[in-house]
Motif scaffolding. Structure first.
Motif, PDB file in Angstrom:
ATOM      1  N   LEU A 234       4.530  -2.220  -8.727  1.00 42.18           N
ATOM      2  CA  LEU A 234       3.997  -2.522  -7.406  1.00 42.18           C
ATOM      3  C   LEU A 234       2.609  -3.146  -7.439  1.00 42.18           C
ATOM      4  CD1 LEU A 234       5.103   0.523  -5.192  1.00 42.18           C
ATOM      5  CD2 LEU A 234       6.182  -1.713  -5.447  1.00 42.18           C
ATOM      6  N   GLN A 235       2.178  -3.655  -8.600  1.00 42.57           N
ATOM      7  CA  GLN A 235       0.873  -4.293  -8.675  1.00 42.57           C
ATOM      8  C   GLN A 235       0.774  -5.443  -7.673  1.00 42.57           C
ATOM      9  OE1 GLN A 235      -1.830  -3.660 -10.586  1.00 42.57           O
ATOM     10  NE2 GLN A 235      -0.975  -1.942 -11.724  1.00 42.57           N
ATOM     11  N   PHE A 236       1.777  -6.289  -7.665  1.00 42.58           N
ATOM     12  CA  PHE A 236       1.768  -7.432  -6.753  1.00 42.58           C
ATOM     13  C   PHE A 236       1.696  -6.978  -5.297  1.00 42.58           C
ATOM     14  CE2 PHE A 236       4.545  -9.842  -3.892  1.00 42.58           C
ATOM     15  CZ  PHE A 236       3.779 -10.983  -3.741  1.00 42.58           C
ATOM     16  N   CYS A 237       2.462  -5.942  -4.970  1.00 45.62           N
ATOM     17  CA  CYS A 237       2.487  -5.453  -3.586  1.00 45.62           C
ATOM     18  C   CYS A 237       1.117  -4.935  -3.164  1.00 45.62           C
ATOM     19  CB  CYS A 237       3.528  -4.347  -3.435  1.00 45.62           C
ATOM     20  SG  CYS A 237       5.225  -4.913  -3.676  1.00 45.62           S
ATOM     21  N   GLY A 238       0.407  -4.281  -4.097  1.00 43.38           N
ATOM     22  CA  GLY A 238      -0.914  -3.767  -3.775  1.00 43.38           C
ATOM     23  C   GLY A 238      -1.855  -4.872  -3.338  1.00 43.38           C
ATOM     24  N   GLY A 239      -1.893  -5.967  -4.083  1.00 38.23           N
ATOM     25  CA  GLY A 239      -2.759  -7.076  -3.718  1.00 38.23           C
ATOM     26  C   GLY A 239      -2.311  -7.777  -2.453  1.00 38.23           C
ATOM     27  N   TYR A 240      -1.009  -7.971  -2.312  1.00 37.59           N
ATOM     28  CA  TYR A 240      -0.482  -8.688  -1.152  1.00 37.59           C
ATOM     29  C   TYR A 240      -0.722  -7.906   0.140  1.00 37.59           C
ATOM     30  CZ  TYR A 240       2.824 -10.949   2.002  1.00 37.59           C
ATOM     31  OH  TYR A 240       3.391 -11.586   3.078  1.00 37.59           O
ATOM     32  N   PHE A 241      -0.386  -6.610   0.136  1.00 38.45           N
ATOM     33  CA  PHE A 241      -0.563  -5.817   1.354  1.00 38.45           C
ATOM     34  C   PHE A 241      -2.033  -5.571   1.668  1.00 38.45           C
ATOM     35  CE2 PHE A 241       3.899  -4.402   0.478  1.00 38.45           C
ATOM     36  CZ  PHE A 241       4.451  -4.949   1.627  1.00 38.45           C
ATOM     37  N   ALA A 242      -2.879  -5.524   0.628  1.00 38.18           N
ATOM     38  CA  ALA A 242      -4.316  -5.410   0.886  1.00 38.18           C
ATOM     39  C   ALA A 242      -4.827  -6.643   1.615  1.00 38.18           C
ATOM     40  CB  ALA A 242      -5.069  -5.215  -0.420  1.00 38.18           C
ATOM     41  N   SER A 243      -4.301  -7.823   1.260  1.00 42.36           N
ATOM     42  CA  SER A 243      -4.721  -9.052   1.937  1.00 42.36           C
ATOM     43  C   SER A 243      -4.242  -9.078   3.390  1.00 42.36           C
ATOM     44  CB  SER A 243      -4.182 -10.276   1.190  1.00 42.36           C
ATOM     45  OG  SER A 243      -2.762 -10.371   1.302  1.00 42.36           O
ATOM     46  N   LYS A 244      -3.170  -8.364   3.673  1.00 37.88           N
ATOM     47  CA  LYS A 244      -2.629  -8.331   5.032  1.00 37.88           C
ATOM     48  C   LYS A 244      -3.262  -7.231   5.878  1.00 37.88           C
ATOM     49  CE  LYS A 244       0.378 -11.659   4.554  1.00 37.88           C
ATOM     50  NZ  LYS A 244       0.228 -12.926   5.311  1.00 37.88           N
ATOM     51  N   PHE A 245      -3.465  -6.037   5.272  1.00 40.70           N
ATOM     52  CA  PHE A 245      -3.869  -4.862   6.052  1.00 40.70           C
ATOM     53  C   PHE A 245      -5.192  -4.239   5.601  1.00 40.70           C
ATOM     54  CE2 PHE A 245       0.846  -4.914   5.710  1.00 40.70           C
ATOM     55  CZ  PHE A 245       1.119  -5.298   7.006  1.00 40.70           C
ATOM     56  N   GLY A 246      -5.791  -4.790   4.547  1.00 36.78           N
ATOM     57  CA  GLY A 246      -7.026  -4.214   4.044  1.00 36.78           C
ATOM     58  C   GLY A 246      -6.766  -3.252   2.893  1.00 36.78           C
ATOM     59  N   GLY A 247      -7.804  -2.997   2.108  1.00 38.86           N
ATOM     60  CA  GLY A 247      -7.620  -2.203   0.884  1.00 38.86           C
ATOM     61  C   GLY A 247      -7.968  -0.741   0.992  1.00 38.86           C
ATOM     62  N   LYS A 248      -8.646  -0.332   2.067  1.00 42.95           N
ATOM     63  CA  LYS A 248      -9.133   1.050   2.145  1.00 42.95           C
ATOM     64  C   LYS A 248      -8.012   2.076   2.041  1.00 42.95           C
ATOM     65  CE  LYS A 248     -11.128   4.397   5.363  1.00 42.95           C
ATOM     66  NZ  LYS A 248     -11.853   4.609   6.650  1.00 42.95           N
ATOM     67  N   HIS A 249      -7.014   1.951   2.890  1.00 40.34           N
ATOM     68  CA  HIS A 249      -5.963   2.967   2.935  1.00 40.34           C
ATOM     69  C   HIS A 249      -5.016   2.862   1.737  1.00 40.34           C
ATOM     70  CE1 HIS A 249      -7.354   3.025   7.165  1.00 40.34           C
ATOM     71  NE2 HIS A 249      -7.059   4.310   7.071  1.00 40.34           N
ATOM     72  N   LEU A 250      -4.770   1.644   1.254  1.00 45.50           N
ATOM     73  CA  LEU A 250      -3.935   1.507   0.058  1.00 45.50           C
ATOM     74  C   LEU A 250      -4.574   2.210  -1.130  1.00 45.50           C
ATOM     75  CD1 LEU A 250      -2.589  -2.170   0.029  1.00 45.50           C
ATOM     76  CD2 LEU A 250      -1.242  -0.069   0.051  1.00 45.50           C
ATOM     77  N   TYR A 251      -5.867   1.973  -1.333  1.00 52.13           N
ATOM     78  CA  TYR A 251      -6.565   2.622  -2.446  1.00 52.13           C
ATOM     79  C   TYR A 251      -6.632   4.134  -2.237  1.00 52.13           C
ATOM     80  CZ  TYR A 251     -10.162   3.218  -6.077  1.00 52.13           C
ATOM     81  OH  TYR A 251     -10.861   3.594  -7.205  1.00 52.13           O
TER      82      TYR A 251
END
Length: 440
Positions: free
Chosen positions: A120-137
């Motif tokens: 899911l490395q790719f998904c992490g970067g892609y969704f961070a660009s869409k929704f921000g990185g705070k909650h993903l991290y």
């Protein structure tokens, strides 16, 4: 190129420095510090298992007897069997926590995380660009910590179940690094990219050191047989970190309610990123870019050294050089302390040289990458020819790991240079390939 980008690129290092608000107590460096602490705990969870497994598996030496023939036991160290017997044997009762795992099963336990981490490395970067990185991290970290705390119970269900859970941990944690890279592109001004990213990512080295050291200490305790304490302590610290992160971190300066107006304006002026404008990801340009291909190979070379040392050094010290469980944890940790110092010192030096325009960004990134990958490879190979000379072997590894820290001011930061808008997405792709060395 928009007017904001042209304005940013035209500013000299001197003008930049004169506009610099105090960094020590700034909001952006609070986020960098929390990123550091998050990486400390994430990588402590990765690294501690390679020490804990020495105490978890009763037949460690039996499976690797060919190694012990090479080096005589140090009189100051005890064998793994003696350590485990003293810690686990109570009133002649059966050994609690004695896992009869073969060396192949142990290898699968250590590699399982990395199999999942590729996914899911790719998904992490892609969704961070869409929704921000705070909650993903944040939530990726939290779920990983919960699963890690449950490892002692899961181990008793069977090695196959533990391997599945370790794969799941890897899948969940995969979103965290691309997500934080995305945050870095929003919070790190142009001439602070190496420093900001270096502070945060140096947590991987400090965390590996901390994880292996604390695992070596806790595994020597009699309470609960020692090794389960490793999982409980790191998981508990993870809950504390999660609360601090959710309170402090935000996706961008514009969304942070407690940042000073001067710092907000400063970051927005110098990041070269404007989230008020939407940008389509140029997939074809990325896929056909020679710079992108170079990042993939550079990232893979970097992680080959990192994961090789992380998973193999404790077993090498225990099985080949015959260190006891505490010595194993301590001497496994020392090279990572030097790596931590290498990351911090190289990031400071890199941005100083860039800001003063003594070198170009391209030149310093390539120089750091060569210093951080080629030279350490020579030192690490030399350690393999040190025979039973533990001092020489550990010295080679320690020097090599200090220089390895320079690689994190090389290709690791280069995503931010070549495509600041899409740094998280590109990092997710390159890290997908870069995690693969951990699987073999």
């Amino acid at each position: 190129m928009n007017s904001r980008d042209r304005e940013t690129q035209s500013i000299s290092g001197d003008n930049y420095h004169s506009s610099l608000p105090g960094k020590l107590f700034s909001t952006r460096y609070k986020i960098a510090l929390l990123g550091f602490l998050g990486y400390v705990l994430l990588f402590a969870m990765r690294a501690s298992i390679s020490v804990a497994i020495v105490a978890m598996v009763a037949n460690q030496k039996a499976d690797n007897s060919s190694f012990s023939e090479n080096c005589p036991e140090n009189s100051m160290n005890k064998s793994a069997e003696q350590i485990q017997t003293e810690q686990l044997l109570v009133d002649d009762q059966p050994l609690e926590g004695k896992f009869d795992w073969t060396s192949t099963q142990q290898a699968y336990v250590l590699a399982a995380f990395f199999y999942g981490n590729c996914m899911l490395q790719f998904c992490g970067g892609y969704f961070a660009s869409k929704f921000g990185g705070k909650h993903l991290y944040g939530f990726g970290f939290l779920i990983r910590a919960i699963l890690f705390m449950l490892n002692p119970l899961i181990a008793y269900l069977g090695v196959q179940v533990l391997i599945i859970v370790k794969i799941t941990e890897g899948v969940i944690e995969a979103v965290t690094m691309p997500a934080f890279h995305h945050l870095t592109s929003r919070w790190a001004p142009k001439f602070e990219r190496s420093i900001f990213a270096g502070i945060a990512i140096s947590g991987f080295a400090f965390g590996t050191m901390f994880g292996q050291l604390i695992a070596g200490i806790l595994c020597s305790f009699r309470f609960l047989n020692g090794w389960p304490l490793v999982f409980l302590l790191l998981g508990f610290l993870g809950f504390i970190w999660f609360g601090l992160w959710m309170y402090t971190a935000y996706n961008s300066p514009d969304k942070h309610p407690r940042i000073s107006e001067s710092e907000r304006e400063f970051i927005n002026k110098f990041t070269q990123v404007d989230d008020n404008k939407k940008h389509k990801i140029p997939w074809k340009s990325i896929a056909t870019s020679p710079r992108f291909i170079g990042l993939i190979f550079g990232h893979m070379a970097q992680n080959t050294i990192c994961y090789g040392i992380m998973t193999s050094l404790p077993l090498y010290l225990s099985n080949v050089l015959n260190f006891d469980i505490q010595g194993d944890g301590f001497f496994s940790a020392v090279p990572w302390l030097c790596c931590f110092l290498g990351v911090i010192s190289s990031s400071q030096l890199t941005d100083f040289l860039r800001r003063r325009k003594y070198v170009t960004t391209t030149f310093i990134r390539k120089s750091n990458q060569i210093t951080g990958c080629v030279i350490p490879a020579i030192f690490l190979a030399s350690a393999g020819y040190s025979g039973c000379n533990a001092t020489l072997a550990v010295s080679f590894i320690t020097v090599g790991m200090y220089l390895f820290g320079f690689a994190y001011s090389g290709c690791y930061c280069n995503h931010l240079d070549i495509a600041p808008y899409f740094a998280g997405t590109i990092f997710g792709i390159t890290n997908t390939f870069a995690v693969m060395p951990g699987t073999y």
